[in-house]
Design an enzyme around this catalytic site. Structure first.
Site, mmCIF file in Angstrom:
data_model
loop_
_atom_site.group_PDB
_atom_site.id
_atom_site.type_symbol
_atom_site.label_atom_id
_atom_site.label_comp_id
_atom_site.label_asym_id
_atom_site.label_seq_id
_atom_site.Cartn_x
_atom_site.Cartn_y
_atom_site.Cartn_z
ATOM 1 N N GLU A 21 1.718 3.595 2.832
ATOM 2 C CA GLU A 21 2.166 3.311 3.931
ATOM 3 C C GLU A 21 3.389 3.938 4.109
ATOM 4 O O GLU A 21 4.527 2.740 4.250
ATOM 5 C CB GLU A 21 1.961 2.108 4.243
ATOM 6 C CG GLU A 21 -0.270 1.975 4.172
ATOM 7 C CD GLU A 21 -0.404 0.560 4.330
ATOM 8 O OE1 GLU A 21 0.207 -0.226 4.533
ATOM 9 O OE2 GLU A 21 -1.659 0.512 4.474
ATOM 10 N N HIS A 33 0.420 -1.065 0.011
ATOM 11 C CA HIS A 33 0.216 0.100 0.147
ATOM 12 C C HIS A 33 0.621 0.839 -0.039
ATOM 13 O O HIS A 33 1.722 1.198 0.984
ATOM 14 C CB HIS A 33 -0.583 -0.075 0.837
ATOM 15 C CG HIS A 33 -1.974 -0.612 1.090
ATOM 16 N ND1 HIS A 33 -2.413 -1.713 1.944
ATOM 17 C CD2 HIS A 33 -2.721 -1.649 -0.333
ATOM 18 C CE1 HIS A 33 -3.380 -2.756 1.799
ATOM 19 N NE2 HIS A 33 -3.513 -2.098 0.742
ATOM 20 N N HIS A 91 2.470 -4.053 6.375
ATOM 21 C CA HIS A 91 1.808 -2.602 6.634
ATOM 22 C C HIS A 91 1.849 -1.902 7.434
ATOM 23 O O HIS A 91 2.118 -1.633 8.300
ATOM 24 C CB HIS A 91 0.179 -3.292 6.336
ATOM 25 C CG HIS A 91 -0.226 -3.723 4.701
ATOM 26 N ND1 HIS A 91 -0.735 -3.170 3.838
ATOM 27 C CD2 HIS A 91 0.091 -4.935 4.689
ATOM 28 C CE1 HIS A 91 -0.985 -4.563 3.391
ATOM 29 N NE2 HIS A 91 -0.186 -5.415 3.014
ATOM 30 N N ARG A 140 -3.402 4.790 -2.265
ATOM 31 C CA ARG A 140 -3.536 3.174 -2.038
ATOM 32 C C ARG A 140 -2.749 2.121 -2.515
ATOM 33 O O ARG A 140 -1.755 1.116 -2.513
ATOM 34 C CB ARG A 140 -4.092 3.130 -0.679
ATOM 35 C CG ARG A 140 -5.390 1.964 -0.415
ATOM 36 C CD ARG A 140 -5.574 1.364 -0.158
ATOM 37 N NE ARG A 140 -6.162 0.249 0.277
ATOM 38 C CZ ARG A 140 -6.473 -0.526 1.485
ATOM 39 N NH1 ARG A 140 -5.831 0.074 2.708
ATOM 40 N NH2 ARG A 140 -7.474 -1.054 1.658
ATOM 41 N N GLU A 142 1.143 -4.492 10.735
ATOM 42 C CA GLU A 142 0.987 -2.940 10.517
ATOM 43 C C GLU A 142 1.319 -2.400 12.064
ATOM 44 O O GLU A 142 1.680 -2.382 13.226
ATOM 45 C CB GLU A 142 -0.867 -3.150 11.091
ATOM 46 C CG GLU A 142 -1.953 -3.963 10.503
ATOM 47 C CD GLU A 142 -2.503 -3.161 8.980
ATOM 48 O OE1 GLU A 142 -1.418 -1.634 9.140
ATOM 49 O OE2 GLU A 142 -3.244 -3.794 8.267
#
Lengths: 311, 94
Positions: free
Chosen positions: A74, A71, A198, A129, A272
């Site tokens: 990020e 993405h 991510h 994204r 994440e």
């Protein structure tokens, strides 16, 4: 930067700067690092993977895959990936655990998994994204490459609307950024851990995302996730949650690690990274290195476990 | 270059399953051009959404009329982006 020692790891970099960094790292460590092109993006950019290997033979040793930045917005993930690459070269022959891993396994690191999107975040839209592929019959561009994998593709947890952020694309692997990895993994046949990174929201997740049913290896994956999160938290005190994608966040079909797990890669995880919401995708650059440091501790836990638990 | 002046990121708290569903309805209102940074999941988990300037009032009214509590996580997205750019320029200059 003149070399990877003077490269500034405390700021965000453009795609060209990261690609130059990769070339420098390869030139400085010819016996450890090589650069492989695994494909081309929709807009024709090369997709590169760094290979860290101590083997002198043409063989496909058991391997660990790490990717950052699928993405594009990020940014802390691509920045962390750059730091990881340098860390591997610095710690090899210095850190016993990493040396032991690299003496037996290869590590593949894809620092910019979505180069078109990343370039777009630097030039036109910082909060982009998706990929940059054209979608027939609509002016909306791109697909979510984390919904484009052949794992319950198009089922709940992805969108069929090309104008949404979670659009799954027109078919499994329709995004060249995804297809390139799929081909690489299937040709390699010996990848034992696959870690897709991510940001944000501080989670360590494992399959499944498309169903609430537990994965066959759920118990081991959960225990290892706990150990990795403990190691991460010990560095700067950052709090993480862990669990399956479905039960911890929400249903997500067509995602990366559901596919890799389905391919037989038991240690399939997705991170994440920081933060919990104050900055979202706009994490201040001063937090890049702390984020990378703590994530590295978790990665080492997973890589070491993979090394010590062959299957 | 697209700017994000006046865009806000709201953090919404959905207390129960019905409120989660309400936020999902909000997600489907395409004309608001919302960008969910963290989508609606289980009750009790927070939902972060970037709201364009033109939709801020409508979204806040929707949330308030639905009894959903929220806070402003990022007051002005462009201000953060400007800071990020300044930092990058400063490092390049150095």
């Amino acid at each position: 930067a003149a070399n990877t020692d003077t490269f500034n790891y405390e700021t965000y970099h453009t795609l060209d700067e990261i690609y130059s960094f990769m070339d420098m790292l390869v030139a400085e460590n010819p016996n450890l690092v090589s650069k492989i092109q695994i494909g081309k993006t929709y807009e024709g950019r090369p997709i590169f993977v760094l290979k860290f290997s101590t083997s002198t033979k043409e063989e496909k040793r058991p391997a660990i895959w790490i990717d950052t930045g699928i993405h594009s917005r990020e940014w802390v993930t691509q920045a962390s990936g750059t730091w990881f690459a340098k860390k591997i070269t610095k710690d090899y022959k210095q850190d016993k655990t990493l040396t032991s891993i690299l003496d037996n396994m290869d590590i593949f690191l894809e620092i910019v998994t979505n180069p078109d999107g990343y370039a777009f975040t630097h030039s036109k839209n910082r909060l982009w994204r998706k990929t940059r592929s054209r979608n027939d019959g609509t002016s909306c561009v791109g697909a979510d490459p984390n919904r484009n994998w052949d794992a319950a593709f198009g089922k709940p947890g992805a969108s069929g609307n090309p104008c949404t952020e979670t659009y799954h694309g027109k078919a499994p692997n329709s995004e060249s950024e995804v297809k390139s990895i799929v081909d690489f993994v299937q040709n390699h046949k010996n990848i034992k851990a696959f870690i897709s990174i991510h940001s944000y929201s501080q989670l360590l997740l494992y399959p499944y995302g498309y169903t609430k049913d537990p994965a066959p290896d759920q118990q081991e994956l959960d225990q290892l996730a706990k150990a990795a999160v403990d190691a991460l938290s010990a560095v700067h005190g950052t709090k993480y949650k862990y669990g399956s994608i479905y039960t911890t966040i929400y249903q997500a079909s067509g995602n990366t690690v559901d596919w890799t797990y389905g391919q037989g890669i038991k240690y399939s995880y997705t991170f994440e990274l920081r933060d919990t919401g104050r900055y979202g995708f706009l994490l201040p650059a001063a937090q890049i290195v702390p984020t990378a440091e703590e994530t590295w501790a978790a990665l080492m836990t997973i890589m070491d476990h993979t090394h010590k638990h062959p299957y | 270059r697209e700017d994000f002046v006046g865009h806000q990121v709201l953090r919404i708290l959905a207390a129960d399953e019905a409120q989660v569903q309400t936020v999902k309805e909000l997600e489907e209102l395409e004309h608001l051009q919302l960008d969910f940074w963290r989508g609606p999941a289980q009750p009790g988990s927070s939902i972060d959404v970037r709201v364009p300037f033109a939709s801020v009032q409508a979204v806040k009214m929707f949330l308030e009329s639905s009894g959903l509590s929220y806070s402003i996580m990022i007051e002005d997205v462009q201000a953060l982006l400007d800071e990020e750019q300044e930092q990058m320029f400063a490092f390049q200059a150095r």
